[in-house]
Scaffold this motif. Structure first.
Motif, short mmCIF file in Angstrom:
data_model
loop_
_atom_site.label_atom_id
_atom_site.label_comp_id
_atom_site.label_asym_id
_atom_site.label_seq_id
_atom_site.Cartn_x
_atom_site.Cartn_y
_atom_site.Cartn_z
N PHE A 12 16.69 79.70 23.94
CA PHE A 12 17.33 79.03 25.08
C PHE A 12 18.65 78.41 24.60
N ILE A 13 19.78 78.81 25.25
CA ILE A 13 21.10 78.36 24.78
C ILE A 13 21.93 77.69 25.89
N GLY A 14 21.34 77.36 27.04
CA GLY A 14 22.14 76.60 28.00
C GLY A 14 21.84 76.92 29.44
N TYR A 15 22.72 76.39 30.31
CA TYR A 15 22.55 76.47 31.75
C TYR A 15 23.75 77.20 32.36
N PRO A 16 23.53 78.27 33.11
CA PRO A 16 24.66 78.98 33.72
C PRO A 16 25.29 78.16 34.83
N LEU A 17 26.56 78.43 35.08
CA LEU A 17 27.30 77.64 36.07
C LEU A 17 26.96 78.02 37.49
N SER A 18 26.84 79.29 37.79
CA SER A 18 26.74 79.75 39.18
C SER A 18 25.42 80.47 39.47
N GLN A 19 24.43 80.32 38.63
CA GLN A 19 23.15 80.98 38.85
C GLN A 19 22.02 79.99 38.65
N LYS A 20 20.96 80.17 39.41
CA LYS A 20 19.78 79.31 39.29
C LYS A 20 18.83 79.94 38.30
N GLY A 21 19.11 79.72 37.04
CA GLY A 21 18.31 80.29 35.98
C GLY A 21 18.65 79.63 34.66
N TYR A 22 18.32 80.33 33.60
CA TYR A 22 18.56 79.80 32.26
C TYR A 22 19.29 80.86 31.43
N LYS A 23 20.18 80.38 30.58
CA LYS A 23 20.92 81.27 29.69
C LYS A 23 20.14 81.38 28.39
N VAL A 24 19.80 82.59 28.02
CA VAL A 24 18.99 82.82 26.82
C VAL A 24 19.68 83.89 25.97
N TYR A 25 19.28 83.91 24.71
CA TYR A 25 19.84 84.88 23.75
C TYR A 25 18.71 85.73 23.21
N ASP A 26 18.82 87.03 23.45
CA ASP A 26 17.81 87.98 22.98
C ASP A 26 17.93 88.11 21.47
N ILE A 27 16.86 87.76 20.76
CA ILE A 27 16.89 87.75 19.30
C ILE A 27 17.06 89.15 18.74
N LYS A 39 22.12 89.73 22.30
CA LYS A 39 22.98 89.57 23.46
C LYS A 39 22.43 88.44 24.32
N ALA A 40 23.31 87.80 25.08
CA ALA A 40 22.93 86.70 25.96
C ALA A 40 22.86 87.20 27.39
N PHE A 41 21.95 86.63 28.15
CA PHE A 41 21.84 86.96 29.58
C PHE A 41 21.17 85.79 30.29
N VAL A 42 21.11 85.88 31.61
CA VAL A 42 20.54 84.81 32.44
C VAL A 42 19.26 85.33 33.09
N SER A 43 18.24 84.49 33.09
CA SER A 43 16.96 84.87 33.70
C SER A 43 16.30 83.62 34.29
N ARG A 44 15.56 83.82 35.37
CA ARG A 44 14.79 82.71 35.95
C ARG A 44 13.32 82.79 35.58
N ASP A 45 12.87 83.95 35.07
CA ASP A 45 11.46 84.14 34.71
C ASP A 45 11.32 83.88 33.21
N VAL A 46 11.22 82.60 32.88
CA VAL A 46 11.20 82.20 31.47
C VAL A 46 10.04 81.25 31.24
N LYS A 47 9.33 81.45 30.15
CA LYS A 47 8.28 80.52 29.72
C LYS A 47 8.76 79.88 28.42
N PHE A 48 8.91 78.54 28.45
CA PHE A 48 9.47 77.82 27.31
C PHE A 48 8.37 77.31 26.39
#
Length: 563
Positions: free
Chosen positions: A487-502, A506-515
């Motif tokens: 988990f690397i942050g909060y996107p500006l214009s999307q209701k989700g989370y910014k994550v980095y695929d290990i 690459k980084a992308f935004v997703s709302r289906d995340v289990k922390f």
């Protein structure tokens, strides 16, 4: 006695032929020297331009190997009529050259002088006078010389002339070519921002002082024995007379405010700047009364390590009233002007407000070129700091300190590679805007800006393990359905989370995340065993790849060498 002309038909071959007289001989005369006059750019007019004229004449005459006639090095030959006639011709030629390059009044005074050396010595005695009056005049010209509209080359040339004139009379520092080159480089950078039409605005008729105005620093500051700080005396110290009502200390400790102090001495006022107080010059009693009346802006960088998206700078904007903070990552600092224009459009659309005052340092990206024209076209008053006075933009300077402190803390706690510093700074700005502060009477900048309490349900631990649902449909029903990410942050214009695929890096935004907020992948050793998906057919470590002990080393192999 009649002087023989060495250029008659019977003597011409003797004088002009190199076989008889070498070309390096001062008596050698080339036919072109008599055919073309010697003319320099400056005519001697008096004491004002004598040194410049003398230097030009020396260069011109030395190029023709005749300077010995001026210094006395070439004596008149005796017992050799041919060389004597040649010497007389050369002497007459130099006298003619001098006559051509002096004013008529000076020419008359040396018209009957017989040799070029006598004329040269006479002019030196007459005009090369080293006296106090001339030194004073040159020093005065040096003091009054300003660059104005001149470029660096023209301005430096004028300085060099004055320095060289002073060198003739006293020990003066040599001309520093390195300094001139540095300024020329700076001027070249400034030209990149210049527009075709020059706009100059210098009008203080409608100046209105605000509560956030600047206070000039007194170089002879006094010292307080109570707080051990400069700028005030003990009788005016806030520790003695009390703090203003809206000062953070008064908010946290009401007993220390002015109203609850009964000590004698000048009282700190709540109007305008704190007069006679122990505040630093960027401390003011009142913030702006409306949002975006005053916006502080500054550029941070460049940092030695690029972010994962190749950014090296970030632009910080702080609203003076709400203390809301915006941070924009930049590849280079010249992007600042464009970002300021976009920011102006953003607040104009979203808040129906306009910026009244923009306060920054004297960075060229903010004071010249397109940004200058934009601010003038929008009627925005651009305030800049004095040289070497970062205190005058203390709001944004302290905000940088706050941003970096939080960024370091969340990076250290997650052990992320240094290339993720950009995500750390953006996340720090997100958190700061949602944290209450005593300066706003324990309200958050978000609440001051939007008039509602922020929602904290989205807050997650930065750098923790985030298992993202894998939407890829596969015939194999037994492969893992979760993608291990950070988990690397909060996107500006999307209701989700910014994550980095290990694995895919690459980084992308997703709302289906289990922390998993207590698990930090970059701190885990033998991560290939920790995440079973690495052994599946889709994710596997390439053969022959080096042994990797931690995820951080896998994400950024250079992190150990960079840090």
């Amino acid at each position: 006695m009649a002087m023989e002309n060495p250029f008659t038909s019977e003597n011409n071959n003797i004088i002009a032929t190199p076989s008889v007289m070498e070309r390096t001989d001062p008596l050698y005369l080339h036919p072109a020297e008599c055919a073309h006059p010697l003319v320099i750019n400056t005519k001697l007019s008096g004491i004002e331009n004598y040194l410049e004229w003398k230097r030009q004449m020396e260069i011109a005459i030395c190029s023709r190997r005749k300077v010995g006639f001026l210094t006395g090095g070439v004596k008149k030959p005796v017992n050799d009529p041919l060389k004597e006639a040649t010497w007389e011709t050369c002497n007459s030629l130099l006298i003619n050259w001098i006559h051509q390059n002096v004013e008529k009044s000076i020419k008359k005074s040396v018209l009957y002088t017989k040799t070029a050396k006598e004329i040269w010595d006479y002019l030196q005695r007459q005009f090369s006078v080293s006296n106090g009056a001339r030194k004073f005049r040159l020093n005065k010209e040096l003091e009054d010389l300003e660059q104005g509209e001149k470029d660096i080359c023209e301005y430096f040339t004028e300085l060099s002339i004055l320095w060289q004139n002073l060198e003739q009379m006293c020990d003066w520092p040599p001309v520093t070519q390195e300094v001139a080159a540095m300024f020329q480089h700076e001027e070249a950078q400034r030209r990149n921002y210049k527009t075709n039409e020059k706009v100059v605005v210098d009008n203080s008729a409608f100046y209105v002082g605000s509560g956030s105005g600047l206070k000039e620093k007194d170089p002879n500051m006094s010292f307080c024995t109570a707080c051990k700080k400069k700028g005030h005396v003990r009788e005016n110290c806030w520790r003695i007379v009390g703090y203003p009502a809206d000062h953070p200390v008064s908010i946290r400790f009401p007993e220390k405010s002015v109203e609850n102090k009964s000590r004698s001495g000048p009282q700190a006022t709540n109007q305008g700047n704190y007069q006679g107080s122990g505040a630093k010059q960027y401390r003011t009693a009142n913030r702006s009364t409306e949002i975006f009346d005053l916006v502080h802006v500054d550029i941070w960088g460049p940092y030695r390590k690029e972010t994962r998206t190749k950014h090296k700078y970030f632009l910080t904007l702080v609203d003076d009233h709400s203390r809301a903070t915006w941070v924009y990552l930049m590849h280079n600092k010249f992007e600042a002007a464009k970002l300021l224009m976009l920011f102006y459009k953003f607040i104009e659309t979203q808040f129906s407000k306009t910026i009244k005052i923009l306060r920054s340092d004297n960075a060229l990206e903010l004071t010249e070129g397109d940004n200058k024209e934009f601010l003038l076209s929008k009627g925005i008053w651009h305030q800049t700091t004095c040289v070497d006075r970062p205190q005058q933009i203390g709001v944004v300077e302290r905000k940088h300190k706050h941003l970096l402190e939080i960024s370091r803390a969340i990076r250290f706690s997650s052990d992320l590679p240094l290339s993720f510093w950009g995500d750390c700074v953006l996340t720090a700005a997100f958190l700061i805007n949602r944290l209450p502060t005593p300066l706003l009477r324990n309200k958050t900048p978000y609440e001051m800006l939007f008039n509602k309490v922020p929602n904290y349900d989205r807050i997650r631990v930065f750098g923790c393990l985030a298992m993202v649902y894998n939407p890829v449909r596969d015939k194999d029903k037994f492969i893992p359905r979760g993608i291990p990410c950070i988990f690397i942050g909060y996107p500006l214009s999307q209701k989700g989370y910014k994550v980095y695929d290990i694995i895919q890096k690459k980084a992308f935004v997703s709302r289906d995340v289990k922390f998993h907020e207590t698990v930090f992948p970059c701190k885990i050793k033998n991560f290939a065993q920790f995440i079973p998906s690495l052994h599946s057919g889709k994710y596997h470590q390439p053969e022959g790849s080096p042994v990797v002990n931690t995820i951080a080393e896998f994400v950024d192999p250079e992190m150990h060498t960079e840090e």
